[in-house]
Design a protein around this motif. Structure first.
Motif, PDB file in Angstrom:
ATOM      1  N   ILE A 237       0.813  -1.220   0.000  1.00  0.00           N
ATOM      2  CA  ILE A 237       0.000   0.000   0.000  1.00  0.00           C
ATOM      3  C   ILE A 237       0.849   1.273   0.000  1.00  0.00           C
ATOM      4  N   TYR A 238       1.972   1.279   0.726  1.00  0.00           N
ATOM      5  CA  TYR A 238       2.786   2.493   0.789  1.00  0.00           C
ATOM      6  C   TYR A 238       3.294   2.939  -0.581  1.00  0.00           C
ATOM      7  N   PRO A 239       3.894   2.039  -1.400  1.00  0.00           N
ATOM      8  CA  PRO A 239       4.330   2.486  -2.733  1.00  0.00           C
ATOM      9  C   PRO A 239       3.170   2.926  -3.614  1.00  0.00           C
ATOM     10  N   LEU A 240       2.004   2.283  -3.471  1.00  0.00           N
ATOM     11  CA  LEU A 240       0.850   2.696  -4.271  1.00  0.00           C
ATOM     12  C   LEU A 240       0.384   4.094  -3.871  1.00  0.00           C
ATOM     13  N   THR A 241       0.466   4.386  -2.577  1.00  0.00           N
ATOM     14  CA  THR A 241       0.022   5.686  -2.085  1.00  0.00           C
ATOM     15  C   THR A 241       0.975   6.816  -2.474  1.00  0.00           C
ATOM     16  N   ARG A 242       2.270   6.547  -2.403  1.00  0.00           N
ATOM     17  CA  ARG A 242       3.275   7.591  -2.644  1.00  0.00           C
ATOM     18  C   ARG A 242       3.923   7.529  -4.009  1.00  0.00           C
ATOM     19  N   GLY A 243       3.604   6.497  -4.789  1.00  0.00           N
ATOM     20  CA  GLY A 243       4.326   6.246  -6.042  1.00  0.00           C
ATOM     21  C   GLY A 243       4.375   7.417  -7.001  1.00  0.00           C
ATOM     22  N   ARG A 244       3.216   8.005  -7.313  1.00  0.00           N
ATOM     23  CA  ARG A 244       3.186   9.079  -8.300  1.00  0.00           C
ATOM     24  C   ARG A 244       3.955  10.300  -7.809  1.00  0.00           C
ATOM     25  N   GLU A 245       3.779  10.636  -6.518  1.00  0.00           N
ATOM     26  CA  GLU A 245       4.469  11.799  -5.954  1.00  0.00           C
ATOM     27  C   GLU A 245       5.981  11.645  -6.059  1.00  0.00           C
ATOM     28  N   LEU A 246       6.471  10.416  -5.898  1.00  0.00           N
ATOM     29  CA  LEU A 246       7.918  10.165  -5.907  1.00  0.00           C
ATOM     30  C   LEU A 246       8.441   9.776  -7.280  1.00  0.00           C
ATOM     31  N   GLY A 247       7.569   9.762  -8.282  1.00  0.00           N
ATOM     32  CA  GLY A 247       8.006   9.431  -9.630  1.00  0.00           C
ATOM     33  C   GLY A 247       8.154   7.938  -9.882  1.00  0.00           C
ATOM     34  N   TRP A 248       7.369   7.129  -9.165  1.00  0.00           N
ATOM     35  CA  TRP A 248       7.396   5.669  -9.317  1.00  0.00           C
ATOM     36  C   TRP A 248       8.817   5.127  -9.316  1.00  0.00           C
ATOM     37  N   PRO A 249       9.544   5.252  -8.183  1.00  0.00           N
ATOM     38  CA  PRO A 249      10.932   4.779  -8.106  1.00  0.00           C
ATOM     39  C   PRO A 249      11.018   3.260  -8.171  1.00  0.00           C
ATOM     40  N   LEU A 250      12.220   2.770  -8.483  1.00  0.00           N
ATOM     41  CA  LEU A 250      12.437   1.330  -8.611  1.00  0.00           C
ATOM     42  C   LEU A 250      12.139   0.605  -7.303  1.00  0.00           C
ATOM     43  N   TRP A 251      12.537   1.218  -6.176  1.00  0.00           N
ATOM     44  CA  TRP A 251      12.310   0.545  -4.898  1.00  0.00           C
ATOM     45  C   TRP A 251      10.830   0.303  -4.635  1.00  0.00           C
ATOM     46  N   GLY A 252       9.987   1.177  -5.169  1.00  0.00           N
ATOM     47  CA  GLY A 252       8.548   0.997  -4.982  1.00  0.00           C
ATOM     48  C   GLY A 252       8.051  -0.247  -5.694  1.00  0.00           C
ATOM     49  N   HIS A 253       8.512  -0.452  -6.931  1.00  0.00           N
ATOM     50  CA  HIS A 253       8.114  -1.644  -7.683  1.00  0.00           C
ATOM     51  C   HIS A 253       8.653  -2.906  -7.021  1.00  0.00           C
ATOM     52  N   LEU A 254       9.911  -2.847  -6.545  1.00  0.00           N
ATOM     53  CA  LEU A 254      10.503  -3.998  -5.863  1.00  0.00           C
ATOM     54  C   LEU A 254       9.745  -4.295  -4.568  1.00  0.00           C
ATOM     55  N   CYS A 255       9.317  -3.240  -3.889  1.00  0.00           N
ATOM     56  CA  CYS A 255       8.579  -3.399  -2.643  1.00  0.00           C
ATOM     57  C   CYS A 255       7.242  -4.096  -2.891  1.00  0.00           C
ATOM     58  N   MET A 256       6.536  -3.659  -3.924  1.00  0.00           N
ATOM     59  CA  MET A 256       5.248  -4.270  -4.235  1.00  0.00           C
ATOM     60  C   MET A 256       5.414  -5.728  -4.663  1.00  0.00           C
ATOM     61  N   ALA A 257       6.451  -6.006  -5.444  1.00  0.00           N
ATOM     62  CA  ALA A 257       6.717  -7.396  -5.848  1.00  0.00           C
ATOM     63  C   ALA A 257       7.092  -8.233  -4.636  1.00  0.00           C
ATOM     64  N   GLY A 258       7.879  -7.659  -3.737  1.00  0.00           N
ATOM     65  CA  GLY A 258       8.288  -8.376  -2.533  1.00  0.00           C
ATOM     66  C   GLY A 258       7.129  -8.667  -1.597  1.00  0.00           C
ATOM     67  N   SER A 259       6.073  -7.833  -1.659  1.00  0.00           N
ATOM     68  CA  SER A 259       4.918  -8.061  -0.788  1.00  0.00           C
ATOM     69  C   SER A 259       4.258  -9.404  -1.087  1.00  0.00           C
ATOM     70  N   VAL A 260       4.322  -9.842  -2.339  1.00  0.00           N
ATOM     71  CA  VAL A 260       3.747 -11.136  -2.714  1.00  0.00           C
ATOM     72  C   VAL A 260       4.483 -12.262  -1.989  1.00  0.00           C
ATOM     73  N   LEU A 261       5.803 -12.156  -1.922  1.00  0.00           N
ATOM     74  CA  LEU A 261       6.602 -13.170  -1.231  1.00  0.00           C
ATOM     75  C   LEU A 261       6.297 -13.171   0.267  1.00  0.00           C
ATOM     76  N   VAL A 262       6.132 -11.985   0.839  1.00  0.00           N
ATOM     77  CA  VAL A 262       5.834 -11.906   2.267  1.00  0.00           C
ATOM     78  C   VAL A 262       4.441 -12.467   2.552  1.00  0.00           C
ATOM     79  N   PHE A 263       3.487 -12.179   1.671  1.00  0.00           N
ATOM     80  CA  PHE A 263       2.156 -12.772   1.819  1.00  0.00           C
ATOM     81  C   PHE A 263       2.231 -14.302   1.766  1.00  0.00           C
ATOM     82  N   ALA A 264       3.046 -14.821   0.844  1.00  0.00           N
ATOM     83  CA  ALA A 264       3.213 -16.275   0.740  1.00  0.00           C
ATOM     84  C   ALA A 264       3.824 -16.846   2.014  1.00  0.00           C
ATOM     85  N   ALA A 265       4.817 -16.132   2.571  1.00  0.00           N
ATOM     86  CA  ALA A 265       5.422 -16.574   3.829  1.00  0.00           C
ATOM     87  C   ALA A 265       4.395 -16.540   4.958  1.00  0.00           C
ATOM     88  N   PHE A 266       3.521 -15.541   4.928  1.00  0.00           N
ATOM     89  CA  PHE A 266       2.470 -15.435   5.941  1.00  0.00           C
ATOM     90  C   PHE A 266       1.525 -16.635   5.877  1.00  0.00           C
TER      91      PHE A 266
END
Length: 502
Positions: A237-266
């Motif tokens: 949610i954080y990268p989705l909320t701040r993404g446009r303001e920050l210019g959609w940085p690479l870390w935001g995309h990596l963070c969103m992709a990483g959330s899938v792995l964390v959900f799987a671990a959960f």
């Protein structure tokens, strides 16, 4: 709308639960319903009321754009991150206790927001407000679920759906009125201070009329599960909320992709936790209940469509068309009335007779209203009036009302009472996730078009917002069609109450 489960669903022994369904002549349950619905309405209004007052807050507190983002997004982040945990805490320590704790904290946080002396204090208070809402809101549906017998829940969920529809659009109108009236020279502050008398009354009446309930077997809080699910939600949610303001940085995309792995671990950890001591944060067996699993999928997708529409609609009217906040707020009244009317009618009259077809009709009706709005926006352009918006808004509102109340019943109807808090937290979390995804898509389907248009025609603000609005509405239509198809996974008709598993 209830359904048979894919596997036998054990209904808990009601002698183990301090609250079973109330006696038919017990009026206390209706007073308890009024209290929890008022709290739910207060939360729904608070989600949207702040948006309309942003210009006044910015001027008064000299807030930066980043602070303004956090004032609006901080609430949603804290709310979404704590919902599942709030639901489980209610199961463990008592739903009445957590509801009263949540509404007390929410009222205190509202006071801190109203008396904030700078933007930093307001941001911190909004985070606290969202966290307290995460304790309060899951208990609302859980209390309803364990307090009312099955034959009354349809009517109750119809009332709840009407409250949802009313709260969704009355926030901007109420915010516009309170800001414009400038009560006692307080400008924007009454939008938060209005919660104080409501919250205090809720605490007093809730202590008297709500009966305590909790899971019939002892549960423990799954701390590791809390950390994993909170981390995964924030990473999404954080990268989705701040993404446009920050210019959609690479870390935001990596963070969103990483959330899938964390959900799987959960999910993997929750399976281990279930086998170990039977106290997981999320009861994964809930997803074996067909009505719950299908309803959750529809809820997520429906949240996406609402996340796109309401933000784009507000920007289109206030910036694109140059309308005042009050003008824009009043324009939404026909939508609100249509949602409330259709929500009550759908559960009490239509769903018992037509079942799933009511929800599917709602999706198609809402899509038809969006298409009508598209046609009018294209035909009238910047000269469109509020009266011309009434027909599409009424059609959309009727469609939404046919979905929102029956969908809640479909998700919770076959859930065992001891997991009602966890299930309620999941419903609200999934809705927030859908809204966050929709808000993230706004950057692409709306702002992307606006930015491209203004790059070629710098002075064409109205036409740029008109093009962005129409493009976003096409996306809403596509999502509503997807919802219609997903609804085929819901059961066709209302089923009898589940029986004890052998």
């Amino acid at each position: 709308m209830t359904s048979p489960a894919t596997a036998p669903v054990a209904v808990p022994d009601t002698t183990l639960d301090p609250v079973t369904t109330s006696e038919p002549g017990d009026r206390r349950r209706w007073l308890a319903l009024a209290v929890v619905m008022t709290a739910a309405f207060m939360d729904l209004v608070d989600v949207t009321i702040v948006n309309i007052a942003i210009p006044s807050i910015e001027r008064d507190l000299s807030a930066t754009f980043g602070s303004i983002q956090w004032i609006t997004a901080g609430y949603a982040l804290a709310f979404a991150a704590g919902l599942i945990t709030g639901g489980r805490l209610g199961d463990i320590y008592g739903r009445k206790r957590l509801f009263l704790l949540g509404i007390t904290g929410f009222t205190l946080a509202s006071a801190l927001c109203g008396f904030a002396v700078n933007s930093e204090m307001l941001v911190a208070s909004r985070l606290l407000q969202g966290a307290m809402a995460a304790l309060m809101v899951p208990q609302v549906l859980a209390i309803i679920h364990v307090t009312f017998p099955a034959h009354e829940r349809g009517k109750v969920f119809g009332m709840f759906g009407a409250i949802v529809g009313l709260g969704a659009v009355s926030g901007p109108l109420l915010g516009a009125l309170l800001t414009q009236w400038n009560l006692f020279g307080l400008e924007w502050r009454p939008i938060f201070l209005i919660n104080l008398p409501v919250g205090i009354a809720g605490v007093i009446l809730g202590r008297r009329f709500i009966t305590e309930s909790k899971a019939p077997k002892a549960l423990r809080l799954d701390v590791v599960g809390v950390v994993l699910v909170t981390g995964a939600l924030l990473m999404l949610i954080y990268p989705l909320t701040r993404g446009r303001e920050l210019g959609w940085p690479l870390w935001g995309h990596l963070c969103m992709a990483g959330s899938v792995l964390v959900f799987a671990a959960f999910v993997a950890y929750e399976k281990v936790k279930t086998r170990k001591d039977g106290s997981p944060l999320v009861e994964l067996s809930l997803f074996k209940v067909k009505s719950f699993a299908a309803g959750i999928a529809v809820q997520l997708t429906f949240g996406v469509s609402l996340g796109i529409f309401f933000l784009v609609w507000t920007l289109y009217m206030q910036i694109g068309l140059g309308w005042s906040p009050l003008h824009a707020g009043l324009t939404g009244l026909p939508f609100s009335l249509a949602v409330s009317t259709a929500a009550a009618l759908s559960v009490q009259k239509l769903v018992p007779r037509f079942g799933r077809k009511v929800l599917q009709t709602g999706a198609l009706t809402m899509a038809a209203g969006v298409l009508l709005y598209l046609w009018e926006a294209g035909r009238y352009g910047a000269d469109i009036s509020s009266w011309q918006m009434v027909p599409p808004l009424v059609v959309m509102g009727l469609g939404m009302g046919l979905i929102v109340a029956p969908l809640t019943d479909a998700v919770l109807s076959d859930v065992p009472r001891e997991h009602s808090g966890s299930a309620s937290g999941l419903i609200n979390t999934v809705q927030q996730m859908g809204n966050a995804l929709g808000l993230g898509l706004v950057s692409v389907v709306f702002f992307g078009v606006v930015d491209d248009h203004r790059a070629t025609t710098p002075t064409g603000v109205a036409s740029a917002f008109e093009d962005g609005f129409q493009n976003a509405l096409w996306w809403v239509v596509a999502v509503l069609v997807a919802i219609f198809l997903l609804m085929f996974a819901l059961p066709k008709h209302k089923s009898p109450e589940p029986v004890l598993a052998a």
